[in-house]
Structure formats: structure tokens, C-alpha cells
Design a protein around this motif. Structure first.
Motif, short mmCIF file in Angstrom:
data_model
loop_
_atom_site.label_atom_id
_atom_site.label_comp_id
_atom_site.label_asym_id
_atom_site.label_seq_id
_atom_site.Cartn_x
_atom_site.Cartn_y
_atom_site.Cartn_z
N MET A 1 0.85 -1.17 0.00
CA MET A 1 0.00 0.00 0.00
C MET A 1 0.89 1.24 0.00
O MET A 1 1.89 1.30 0.72
CB MET A 1 -0.92 -0.01 1.24
CG MET A 1 -1.90 1.11 1.27
SD MET A 1 -2.93 1.20 2.78
CE MET A 1 -3.76 -0.36 2.78
N ASP A 2 0.53 2.20 -0.79
CA ASP A 2 1.26 3.46 -0.91
C ASP A 2 1.38 4.15 0.45
O ASP A 2 0.46 4.14 1.26
CB ASP A 2 0.50 4.35 -1.90
CG ASP A 2 1.19 5.68 -2.12
OD1 ASP A 2 0.86 6.62 -1.37
OD2 ASP A 2 2.04 5.75 -3.03
N ARG A 3 2.51 4.77 0.69
CA ARG A 3 2.79 5.43 1.97
C ARG A 3 1.77 6.53 2.28
O ARG A 3 1.33 6.70 3.42
CB ARG A 3 4.21 6.01 1.93
CG ARG A 3 4.65 6.62 3.23
CD ARG A 3 6.14 7.00 3.22
NE ARG A 3 6.53 7.75 2.05
CZ ARG A 3 6.59 9.09 1.98
NH1 ARG A 3 6.28 9.81 3.03
NH2 ARG A 3 6.97 9.70 0.89
N ARG A 4 1.35 7.29 1.25
CA ARG A 4 0.37 8.36 1.46
C ARG A 4 -0.99 7.80 1.86
O ARG A 4 -1.68 8.36 2.71
CB ARG A 4 0.23 9.22 0.20
CG ARG A 4 1.47 10.06 -0.07
CD ARG A 4 1.38 10.73 -1.40
NE ARG A 4 1.29 9.67 -2.41
CZ ARG A 4 1.03 9.86 -3.70
NH1 ARG A 4 0.80 11.06 -4.15
NH2 ARG A 4 0.98 8.86 -4.54
N ILE A 5 -1.35 6.67 1.27
CA ILE A 5 -2.62 6.01 1.62
C ILE A 5 -2.56 5.54 3.06
O ILE A 5 -3.50 5.74 3.84
CB ILE A 5 -2.93 4.85 0.65
CG1 ILE A 5 -3.23 5.40 -0.74
CG2 ILE A 5 -4.09 4.01 1.17
CD1 ILE A 5 -3.35 4.34 -1.81
N ARG A 9 -5.06 6.82 6.02
CA ARG A 9 -5.87 5.87 6.77
C ARG A 9 -5.52 5.89 8.25
O ARG A 9 -6.38 5.77 9.11
CB ARG A 9 -5.74 4.47 6.17
CG ARG A 9 -6.46 4.37 4.85
CD ARG A 9 -6.37 3.00 4.26
NE ARG A 9 -7.22 2.96 3.07
CZ ARG A 9 -7.84 1.90 2.64
NH1 ARG A 9 -7.72 0.76 3.29
NH2 ARG A 9 -8.58 1.95 1.56
N SER A 10 -4.24 6.03 8.54
CA SER A 10 -3.81 6.12 9.94
C SER A 10 -4.38 7.38 10.59
O SER A 10 -4.83 7.34 11.74
CB SER A 10 -2.28 6.12 9.99
OG SER A 10 -1.85 6.23 11.31
N ALA A 11 -4.39 8.48 9.86
CA ALA A 11 -4.95 9.73 10.39
C ALA A 11 -6.45 9.57 10.67
O ALA A 11 -6.96 10.07 11.68
CB ALA A 11 -4.72 10.88 9.41
N ILE A 12 -7.13 8.85 9.80
CA ILE A 12 -8.58 8.62 9.98
C ILE A 12 -8.83 7.77 11.22
O ILE A 12 -9.69 8.08 12.04
CB ILE A 12 -9.19 7.99 8.71
CG1 ILE A 12 -9.19 9.01 7.56
CG2 ILE A 12 -10.61 7.47 8.98
CD1 ILE A 12 -9.53 8.42 6.19
#
Length: 193
Positions: A1-5, A9-12
């Protein structure tokens, strides 16, 4: 999974954890969650359809990780039952920052099902291998009965904010299983043919 994704998702998830500590999940809106995560609402919808999707994904990931953590064949260990529960409780303890979300009242039934799905096959395997029980229905019933009682004690442990260590809680679960097993053996002797 892309680092930005992963970062989004972690922020969410982090935002959902913070908000769920303040209010019930059903009272949290996507707008509020996106704001707390410091992302546009449209970004939220690129990743999820609803808050329930976030929760479902997270529960699946949590129990998948727990199942991986519990891959060891506990039937080969002298105190396999105890080690099985200790490993599971240590996993929950090590991830206890997630407990307010995963074990909240609104998710208790869902979390219980996910944990039961991880625990049930391990107990069935243990009963079959260590106790040489071959009756599939009996194996299922024993594993279901043991896992549900254990999960109830685990949920209580979490809801009481972990009043004892995983080691002490493991002893409580194993002692309870031993006590109810002895009780049932005495109260309901095996039928003689």
C-alpha cells in the motif's frame, strides 16, 4: 500500500479513536471525522464509504493480526491452554490504546464475533489434538462454550480498563474454565450405556 494512503488511513483511525473517546460512534459524522483527521471530506470518501467501513476494516485488520500472533501450535506446549490465552491477552494489552474503540458498547457484539472467529478454531484444534475428541459437533460446542465465556471475561477486563496484568487475567480465565469443567463433570456425569 502506498505510503500516502497508509498515512491518510492512519490519520482517519487516530481521529476516530480520539472522537470515540468523547462520544458514541453513532454520533460521529464523516464531516467531523474528516475535520479531526485534518483531511478533506472528499479524501475520506476516496478511502471509505462510511464510518462503518473504517470500523470494519480496522476490526478485520486487528483480528487478522491477532490470528497471526496466535499461529503457534499451543497443543505441543505443556501448558498450551494457558499460553494460548496469555498470548491473546498480551496482544490485546499491547494494543490497548485501541480498546476504547474496538470494545466500546456499540461494537461489543461485533468485536466478540471477530475474537471468537480467531479463538474458536484454536480451541477446536486443541480439544481434538490434546483430548483426542473426534466428534465434530462436540468439538464445536466445547470450543464455542469456552470461547464465549472467555470473551466475556476479556470484555470485562477491557471495560474495567485492564485492572490486572495479562498474566493475572490468564490465570482468572484458566481457573474459571477449570472450575466450570470440574463443576459440570460432577453435576452431569457421563451417561453409561
Amino acid at each position: 500500500m502506498d505510503r500516502r494512503i497508509r498515512k491518510t488511513r492512519s490519520a482517519i483511525i487516530d481521529a476516530l479513536l480520539r472522537l470515540s473517546a468523547k462520544k458514541s460512534l453513532s454520533a460521529i459524522s464523516v464531516r467531523e471525522l474528516a475535520e479531526e483527521a485534518d483531511i478533506p471530506r472528499s479524501t475520506f470518501y476516496l478511502h471509505y464509504h462510511s464510518i462503518n467501513d473504517v470500523i470494519s476494516e480496522y476490526l478485520e485488520e486487528y483480528t487478522r493480526d491477532m490470528s497471526e500472533f496466535l499461529k503457534e501450535d499451543f497443543t505441543t506446549l505443556r501448558h498450551g491452554n494457558r499460553q494460548l490465552f496469555l498470548s491473546m491477552l498480551e496482544y490485546i494489552w499491547n494494543h490497548r490504546q485501541l480498546a476504547p474503540l474496538l470494545f466500546c458498547e456499540e461494537l461489543a457484539a461485533t468485536s466478540s464475533r471477530y475474537i471468537e472467529a480467531a479463538l474458536h478454531p484454536l480451541l477446536m484444534h486443541r480439544f481434538q489434538k490434546q483430548d483426542a475428541i473426534q466428534d465434530e459437533q462436540l468439538l464445536h460446542d466445547m470450543a464455542f462454550f469456552s470461547s464465549q465465556g472467555s470473551i466475556a471475561l476479556i470484555m470485562q477486563w477491557v471495560h474495567q480498563d485492564f485492572p490486572c496484568s495479562p498474566d493475572e487475567m490468564t490465570d482468572r480465565i484458566v481457573d474459571a474454565i477449570r472450575a466450570y469443567t470440574n463443576y459440570f463433570v460432577e453435576m452431569f456425569p457421563v451417561k453409561q450405556n
